[in-house]
Each structure stands twice: as C-alpha cells, then as structure tokens.
Design an enzyme around this catalytic site. Structure first.
Site, PDB file in Angstrom:
ATOM      1  N   GLY A   1       0.761  -1.143  -0.075  1.00  0.00           N
ATOM      2  CA  GLY A   1      -0.175  -0.036   0.113  1.00  0.00           C
ATOM      3  C   GLY A   1       0.911   1.100  -0.080  1.00  0.00           C
ATOM      4  O   GLY A   1       1.165   1.708   1.241  1.00  0.00           O
TER       5      GLY A   1
ATOM      6  N   THR B   1       0.487   3.900  -3.076  1.00  0.00           N
ATOM      7  CA  THR B   1      -0.224   4.788  -3.846  1.00  0.00           C
ATOM      8  C   THR B   1      -1.437   5.663  -2.929  1.00  0.00           C
ATOM      9  O   THR B   1      -2.310   4.827  -2.496  1.00  0.00           O
ATOM     10  CB  THR B   1      -0.470   4.128  -5.051  1.00  0.00           C
ATOM     11  OG1 THR B   1       0.614   3.651  -6.059  1.00  0.00           O
ATOM     12  CG2 THR B   1      -1.154   5.173  -6.119  1.00  0.00           C
TER      13      THR B   1
ATOM     14  N   GLU C   1       3.880   0.643 -11.139  1.00  0.00           N
ATOM     15  CA  GLU C   1       5.096   0.243 -10.661  1.00  0.00           C
ATOM     16  C   GLU C   1       6.152   1.480 -11.206  1.00  0.00           C
ATOM     17  O   GLU C   1       7.238   1.069 -11.575  1.00  0.00           O
ATOM     18  CB  GLU C   1       5.648  -0.899 -10.848  1.00  0.00           C
ATOM     19  CG  GLU C   1       4.653  -1.964 -10.011  1.00  0.00           C
ATOM     20  CD  GLU C   1       5.417  -3.077  -9.200  1.00  0.00           C
ATOM     21  OE1 GLU C   1       6.498  -3.243  -9.275  1.00  0.00           O
ATOM     22  OE2 GLU C   1       4.539  -3.939  -8.910  1.00  0.00           O
TER      23      GLU C   1
HETATM   24  N1  CAA Z   1      16.502   2.511  -3.207  1.00  0.00           N
HETATM   25  C1  CAA Z   1      16.854   2.994  -2.007  1.00  0.00           C
HETATM   26  N2  CAA Z   1      16.684   4.368  -1.656  1.00  0.00           N
HETATM   27  C2  CAA Z   1      16.218   5.143  -2.396  1.00  0.00           C
HETATM   28  C3  CAA Z   1      15.974   4.642  -3.971  1.00  0.00           C
HETATM   29  C4  CAA Z   1      16.117   3.152  -4.392  1.00  0.00           C
HETATM   30  N3  CAA Z   1      15.735   2.809  -5.383  1.00  0.00           N
HETATM   31  N4  CAA Z   1      15.572   5.819  -4.796  1.00  0.00           N
HETATM   32  C5  CAA Z   1      15.486   6.789  -3.938  1.00  0.00           C
HETATM   33  N5  CAA Z   1      16.287   6.638  -2.765  1.00  0.00           N
HETATM   34  C6  CAA Z   1      16.375   7.214  -1.507  1.00  0.00           C
HETATM   35  C7  CAA Z   1      17.258   8.333  -1.980  1.00  0.00           C
HETATM   36  O1  CAA Z   1      18.699   7.993  -1.899  1.00  0.00           O
HETATM   37  C8  CAA Z   1      16.743   9.648  -0.894  1.00  0.00           C
HETATM   38  O2  CAA Z   1      17.501   9.241   0.181  1.00  0.00           O
HETATM   39  P1  CAA Z   1      18.310  10.427   0.929  1.00  0.00           P
HETATM   40  O3  CAA Z   1      17.329  11.563   1.298  1.00  0.00           O
HETATM   41  O4  CAA Z   1      18.777   9.731   2.213  1.00  0.00           O
HETATM   42  O5  CAA Z   1      19.336  10.687  -0.004  1.00  0.00           O
HETATM   43  C9  CAA Z   1      15.296   9.276  -0.854  1.00  0.00           C
HETATM   44  O6  CAA Z   1      15.249   7.868  -1.234  1.00  0.00           O
HETATM   45  C10 CAA Z   1      14.653  10.306  -1.786  1.00  0.00           C
HETATM   46  O7  CAA Z   1      14.833   9.823  -2.964  1.00  0.00           O
HETATM   47  P2  CAA Z   1      14.523  11.012  -4.229  1.00  0.00           P
HETATM   48  O8  CAA Z   1      14.743  12.631  -3.577  1.00  0.00           O
HETATM   49  O9  CAA Z   1      15.027  10.729  -5.311  1.00  0.00           O
HETATM   50  O10 CAA Z   1      12.909  10.850  -3.910  1.00  0.00           O
HETATM   51  P3  CAA Z   1      11.983  11.414  -4.990  1.00  0.00           P
HETATM   52  O11 CAA Z   1      10.931  11.935  -4.020  1.00  0.00           O
HETATM   53  O12 CAA Z   1      12.437  12.703  -5.660  1.00  0.00           O
HETATM   54  O13 CAA Z   1      11.295  10.215  -5.777  1.00  0.00           O
HETATM   55  C11 CAA Z   1      10.973   8.906  -7.694  1.00  0.00           C
HETATM   56  C12 CAA Z   1      12.069   9.674  -6.830  1.00  0.00           C
HETATM   57  C13 CAA Z   1      11.691   7.866  -8.374  1.00  0.00           C
HETATM   58  C14 CAA Z   1      10.253   9.806  -8.719  1.00  0.00           C
HETATM   59  C15 CAA Z   1      10.061   7.936  -6.822  1.00  0.00           C
HETATM   60  O14 CAA Z   1       9.090   8.967  -6.039  1.00  0.00           O
HETATM   61  C16 CAA Z   1       9.305   6.845  -7.442  1.00  0.00           C
HETATM   62  O15 CAA Z   1       9.840   5.836  -7.804  1.00  0.00           O
HETATM   63  N6  CAA Z   1       8.001   7.169  -8.012  1.00  0.00           N
HETATM   64  C17 CAA Z   1       7.210   6.216  -8.574  1.00  0.00           C
HETATM   65  C18 CAA Z   1       6.392   5.456  -7.509  1.00  0.00           C
HETATM   66  C19 CAA Z   1       6.060   4.089  -8.112  1.00  0.00           C
HETATM   67  O16 CAA Z   1       6.845   3.392  -8.623  1.00  0.00           O
HETATM   68  N7  CAA Z   1       4.765   3.626  -7.559  1.00  0.00           N
HETATM   69  C20 CAA Z   1       4.421   2.447  -7.917  1.00  0.00           C
HETATM   70  C21 CAA Z   1       3.275   1.868  -6.961  1.00  0.00           C
HETATM   71  S1  CAA Z   1       3.073   0.285  -6.778  1.00  0.00           S
HETATM   72  C22 CAA Z   1       2.321  -0.162  -7.964  1.00  0.00           C
HETATM   73  O17 CAA Z   1       1.946   0.455  -9.046  1.00  0.00           O
HETATM   74  C23 CAA Z   1       2.250  -1.575  -7.716  1.00  0.00           C
HETATM   75  C24 CAA Z   1       0.980  -2.332  -8.841  1.00  0.00           C
HETATM   76  O18 CAA Z   1       0.095  -1.575  -8.917  1.00  0.00           O
HETATM   77  C25 CAA Z   1       1.359  -3.592  -9.361  1.00  0.00           C
END
Ligand code: CAA
Length: 641
Positions: free
Chosen positions: A124, A126, A363
């Site tokens: 959970g 989104t 995702e």
């Molecule tokens: N692994 C570990 N840590 C990570 C990481 C990763 N892959 N990516 C980022 N982080 C950490 C960063 O290092 C950062 O930590 P620090 O502050 O300590 O440096 C912290 O997380 C924040 O990172 P960002 O500032 O880069 O984060 P952001 O807010 O700018 O977002 C983003 C980055 C890539 C856009 C992210 O929000 C994202 O992935 N968005 C998409 C969400 C998504 O995929 N949703 C899917 C929902 S599930 C689904 O869809 C399932 C389904 O139905 C089947």
C-alpha cells in the site's frame, strides 16, 4: 552476462506453463468478463509452492532464484496478464519488504505463510496525492502507547481485498518529507481497516485492485518494518525488484499475443494462401520476435543482477520500460494480424491488447523509469523551484473547502445548524428543480453512496432530494453495480460532472474519481458514518452520523410544508472563501469570478508558477485556475509586501 537459461529454469517454465494452460486458460475469458479473481486457482498455485518462488526454504519458500520468479510471472502472463500481476504483486511487493527489512519475529509470523502460499500479500503505497510522487504520502501513523494509529487511504492497490497481509506506508513524522515516512505490516480484518470497491478496469481484470481505507487502525508497535523514517527507502528498494516482475508480466503478455498471431497467420488464408506467406505479415512477425527477444534479455539480466546482489535498479527500470513499451507494439501488431477477428471480445489478442497498457503505467510510469535511469547516468536532477515543497499540506481534491464538521449537540441540533449555514450561504429552499433534472444542468444534487445500504433506503435519499429541491444523483457503484439509479445519474470523473451550487453526498466515502466530478460545486455537504471518510476533507459541511437518522431529520428541516416554487435559472454561487490560519496572510488576491484566492506561498502548480511568486509577478496571461477568469479580474484580499 546472461545468454541462456538453465535446464532447471526451463523445467520450471514447463511446469508452470502446464499449470496455467490447465487451470487458467479455460477460464481466462470468464475471469476477464466478470472482473473475477481466480481465488481457488491461486490457492492451488500457492500449495504448489509457486507463491514463494524466490524465498529461502527455511522461510517456507521454494528457494529458487529471481530468474525463476521472472519466468513464473512471464508464464502466467503469457496466458493471462491479470494472473501474472497477482504473483508479481504478492512476491515482489507484499512479501519482499518483509523478507528484506523484517526482523526475525516478523519473518516467522508474516514471511513464512506468505512464502508458503497460505496467505497473499499486497503493498500500500499509492494515494490520491501520491502516485508518481510517492513521497507525497498523506496517510498518517501516530504512536500512541504500544500502537501506531493509522489513518488515511490508499488507492489502486493490486491484490487489495484478496490479500491478508499488507505492507503500508504512512507518515510518522510530518513536515520532513520522505524521511518522515515509515512502513508497517497491517493485517486484513483489523478494526477500522476496510476496502473500497474493486475497480472496474480496462485490462488485467482477473486481478483485484481496490482502495484501502484506514480509520484509526491500531497497528502494534512491533509491526513497524525497519526503523521509523526508513519507509520511503524500503518502498523504493521494493519497487526496484517489483519492476522486474512487471517487466516479466509485459514480456509474457507480448509472448502470448505473438504466439497467437503466428498460429493465426499460418492458418488464415487470403489471396489463396496463408497470410503468413505475405511479406507484410512476415516482417511484422520478425519485428515482434526481435523485440520480445531483446526484452527477454533485459528482464532476465536484471533478474540475474538482483540474484547476485549486484546493483540492479537502473537495469530493472530499463527492463520494465522497454518490455512494456514493446509489449504495446507487439499486442498491437498481433491484433492487426488477426484483423477483424482480433477485434472481437473473447479473443485472446483482444484481452492481451487491453492487459498490456497497464504495464507502462504501474510500478512507476515509464516516464518515472526514465527519471530513475537518467539519475543513474547523470545523477539526481535538482528539485526545481516550481516543484512544491514536500510536507506542505496539499489542498483537497475538491479545492479549498470549509471542512466544517457539525458535531455539537443532538442529531437534530446538528441538522438544524447545517440548514442554518446553508441558508446563510444563500441557498433558498423554497424553490426547487425536478428530481430528474440532468446532473450537468442541476443547481442542486442529493447523491447516494454505497453507505445507503439496501434499495428501500433510497427513499430516504429521494425524500431528501424533494425537500432540498434537488435532482437525484449517486456514486458510480450505486448506479453501476447496485443499479439503484440509471447509469446517467452517477456523478464522477467518468460519469456526470456536477458544477451547480449544492451537492449533498449521503453515504459516499469520497473516492478520488467521485470527488473530481464535484470539484466545481459551490457547496459540498457530506453525511457519513465514517468520520475519516475522505469526503469530509472535501466538503464544506459535514455531519458524522447514521443516514437512517440524519436524512429524515434533514428532510424535515428543509421541508417548510409548501410545494417548491420552480427555481429561477441558476446563478452560480461563489464558493466559500476559506479562512487561512495565522500567520496573517499577505499578498493574496481573490478572483471576482469564483472567489478563488491566489496565495503566493502556494503558487499555482498546474500553471508552473513556483511557490513564493507574488501576484504582481504573475505573467499577464495567467488565468484563474478555478474558473479561467483573467488576472485583471482579481482584487487584493490582503496587502502585498
Ligand atoms: N532504493 C533505496 N533508496 C532510494 C531509492 C532506491 N531505489 N531511490 C531513492 N532512494 C532514496 C534516496 O537515496 C533518498 O534518500 P536520501 O534523502 O537519504 O538521499 C530518498 O530515497 C528520496 O529520494 P529522491 O529524492 O530521489 O525521491 P523523490 O521523491 O524525488 O522520488 C521517484 C523519486 C523515483 C520519482 C519516486 O518517487 C518513484 O519511484 N516514484 C514512482 C512510484 C511508483 O513506482 N509507484 C508504484 C506504486 S506500486 C504499483 O504500482 C504496484 C502495482 O500496482 C502492481
């Protein structure tokens, strides 16, 4: 570098293929048509160990590698994309965070039954305001004694309602952005944890997708996953692996459509020969096969990297993006090869065509995959001034609202207060419109949600509509599933939009899709038993209470005993100007058209106006985001400094 799967992988593929051909293929059409989850079949799949494919034997898993898991998702999806994502969401999203971040006790209690296939998992993350911007999470978890109290909602959750175990992300420290988010293991059946409707989707209709609603859910402290504040990183790390699952799903959907198209091309005769003899078809098939092979290498190599604990985040994002992009191209070509036959409901390529699209969306949209991929290559892009500051409270889906919950005194007192407020706002209940007035023309609508219960209770709503001089409306499920009102009376993003003066929502919890359909209403009233229903955050006035008690009281209070006079042509009322708390507002301007207030601290996200932009600095072509009024038609509501 990966070139070929092992004999063990191919034996596993054959075993899963045999199962899915036998158990799912014959019913895939029916599952799709009925939006039905293959409950018994998934139980059987679990009993065979496949729900625990990549988890260690000591935790109840099959002890196979990540590539085996990818092959599992691929094979299910080759026959049915919906069944494929059930496995992917369970293994990658619902189970992985517990495996990777859980303590020994949590693993024993939750990982073992998940890996054994006795329970199903879900994830959970989104929310209405946290999709691509996953860090915008608004669900909260407050530590009170030995429990966290969970409040909020999650949307579009795969396996929602079917799963028993949920990994849920919530804000434990507000105002500090992603570092204030924590992860929790939450069990189905806990008090206050309920599900919204199973969404009616374009594709993957055999998978369950539902809204999760948390209303003061008590989560034991020991169900915190990792440490407080680690939630966002847990979510991101989980999604890295999840993207291999979705890439495998896209690969499988493409493979199934491709195989069907090849078979069909050999069989279908035109111009006195199978169409496979035509170069136009041969080239299409050559291109489809090449794309699938390239996608397979990307997916399998990301799986191998993960298996060998090498960095794999970028490669997983590439695999997810590429496999889902080519999947759309392949299913399109496959349907084209089938011609008119492929356009018919019930054809496998028709289902694959619909199933494919979601793979470029969930995702992480493919645009977000590009963000991830480029950040590995170029480093993380700086957050621009136009991007709103995390932790800043977002306005409700319906825009700024009074959110006045009337909770003083008896039910009758609260109803009388509501009527008084509505009259003060200018609503005249001596006049009315016909109950069957089309929603888009109606000045007032009284709408029923699923909270109304049985069909006989609709009389409470129609009586209230009569007393309020309003037309009758409903939420989508009330029209579509319960069929209490005709389909053209449901209000929402996909239904009729209500833009009139007064909307009274009875027993409507407030799914985003519904709220978007009423965002232009001048006044919104919510009546619901659940004090945490999102509708209250989106309403001007709310009464928490039982519809059976409140609706008759409200009907009585609005009915002066005289028949309603015909309402004059509607004059759109100004939406209530919401008073902001201290510090005293400065530099604000109000729109003369609709009462919208421009707040410099917020800027205007949709028009890419950065927070902090003064009214005087707004470009001349800027218009009111609510009603489109020109900038010149704003007046100061406070002194600009
Ligand atoms: N692994 C570990 N840590 C990570 C990481 C990763 N892959 N990516 C980022 N982080 C950490 C960063 O290092 C950062 O930590 P620090 O502050 O300590 O440096 C912290 O997380 C924040 O990172 P960002 O500032 O880069 O984060 P952001 O807010 O700018 O977002 C983003 C980055 C890539 C856009 C992210 O929000 C994202 O992935 N968005 C998409 C969400 C998504 O995929 N949703 C899917 C929902 S599930 C689904 O869809 C399932 C389904 O139905 C089947």
């Amino acid at each position: 570098m990966f070139y070929k799967t092992s004999q063990e992988h191919e034996e596993l593929r054959a075993e899963i293929r045999e199962w899915v051909e036998r158990e799912i293929k014959p019913i895939a059409f029916m599952l799709d048509k009925n939006n039905e989850f293959p409950r018994e079949q998934i139980k059987d799949f679990g009993k065979r160990g496949f729900l625990g494919l990549p988890y260690p034997v000591e935790y109840g898993g099959m002890g196979k590698d990540i590539l085996s898991y990818a092959i599992g998702v691929e094979e299910l999806s080759r026959v049915d994309g919906g069944t494929g994502v059930i496995l992917s969401a369970h293994v990658s999203l619902g189970t992985f965070p517990i495996f990777a971040f859980g303590n020994e006790e949590q693993k024993k209690k939750y990982l073992v039954p998940l890996a054994k296939g006795e329970k199903l998992g879900a994830f959970g993350l989104t929310e209405p305001n946290a999709g691509s911007d996953a860090g915008g999470t608004e669900t909260t978890a407050e530590l009170v004694g030995d429990h966290y109290i969970l409040n909020g909602e999650k949307i579009f959750i795969t396996n929602g309602g079917e799963a028993e175990t949920y990994v849920v992300f919530a804000v434990t420290t507000p105002g500090i952005g992603t570092k204030g988010i924590s992860a929790f293991i939450v069990e189905k059946g806990w008090d206050g944890f309920t599900f919204g409707d199973h969404y009616d989707k374009l594709g993957i209709r055999s998978s369950a997708t539902a809204q999760l609603l948390f209303n003061n859910v008590k989560v034991p402290k020991e169900n915190l996953l990792g440490k407080e504040g680690q939630g966002f990183k847990i979510a991101m790390a989980t999604l890295d692996g999840g993207r291999i699952g979705i890439a495998a799903q896209a690969l499988g959907i493409a493979q199934g459509a491709y195989e069907a198209a090849v078979e069909y091309a050999k069989d279908r005769e035109q111009f006195n020969a199978p169409i496979a003899a035509l170069q136009a078809i041969q080239f299409k098939i050559a291109e489809m096969a090449t794309k699938i092979r390239a996608a397979r290498f990307l997916v399998y190599s990301a799986a191998e990297l993960k298996e060998h604990h090498e960095p794999y985040g970028m490669e997983a994002a590439m695999a997810k993006k590429y496999a889902s992009d080519i999947c759309l191209e392949v299913v399109n070509d496959a349907l084209q090869i089938f011609g008119g036959n492929g356009y018919l409901k019930g054809m496998e390529v028709e289902r694959a065509y619909r199933d494919a699209k979601i793979c470029t969306i969930y995702e992480g949209t493919n645009e977000i995959q590009n963000v991830v991929i480029s950040s590995y290559i170029l480093g993380k892009a700086a957050k621009t001034a136009g991007v709103p500051i995390r932790g800043k409270k977002k306005s409700a889906v319906t825009g700024p609202r009074k959110k006045m919950i009337l909770n003083e005194g008896s039910a009758e007192d609260r109803v009388n207060q509501l009527v008084e407020c509505l009259k003060v706002d200018g609503h005249d209940f001596t006049v009315g419109i016909d109950i069957n007035t089309p929603i888009i023309e109606a000045e007032r609508v009284v709408s029923a949600g699923k909270g109304i219960g049985s069909k006989e209770n609709m009389k409470l709503v129609t009586d209230l509509a009569g007393a309020a001089g309003a037309a009758l409306g409903s939420s989508r499920p009330v029209a579509e599933q319960l069929m209490y009102v005709p389909l053209n009376r449901y209000v929402g993003m996909s239904g009729q939009k209500f833009t009139g003066n007064l909307y009274i929502a009875c027993g409507i919890s407030g799914a985003v899709q519904h709220l978007k359909g009423i965002k232009d209403a001048a006044t919104i009233v919510a009546i619901n038993t659940n004090a945490n229903a999102p509708i209250f955050k989106n309403a001007d006035y709310g009464i928490v209470g039982d519809l059976n008690e409140i609706l008759p009281l409200l009907t009585k209070a609005l009915d002066d005993g005289n028949p309603k006079k015909p309402a004059p042509p509607m004059v759109k009322m100004k939406r209530a100007v919401v008073e902001e708390p201290n510090p005293a507002p400065v530099g604000r301007y109000v729109c003369l058209g609709c009462g919208y207030e421009y707040i410099p601290e917020n800027g205007d996200e949709d028009a890419e106006i950065a927070p902090g932009t003064k009214y005087s600095e707004l470009p001349e072509e800027w218009i009111c985001p609510e009603c489109g009024e020109e900038k010149a038609n704003f007046i100061p509501s406070s002194k600009e400094v």
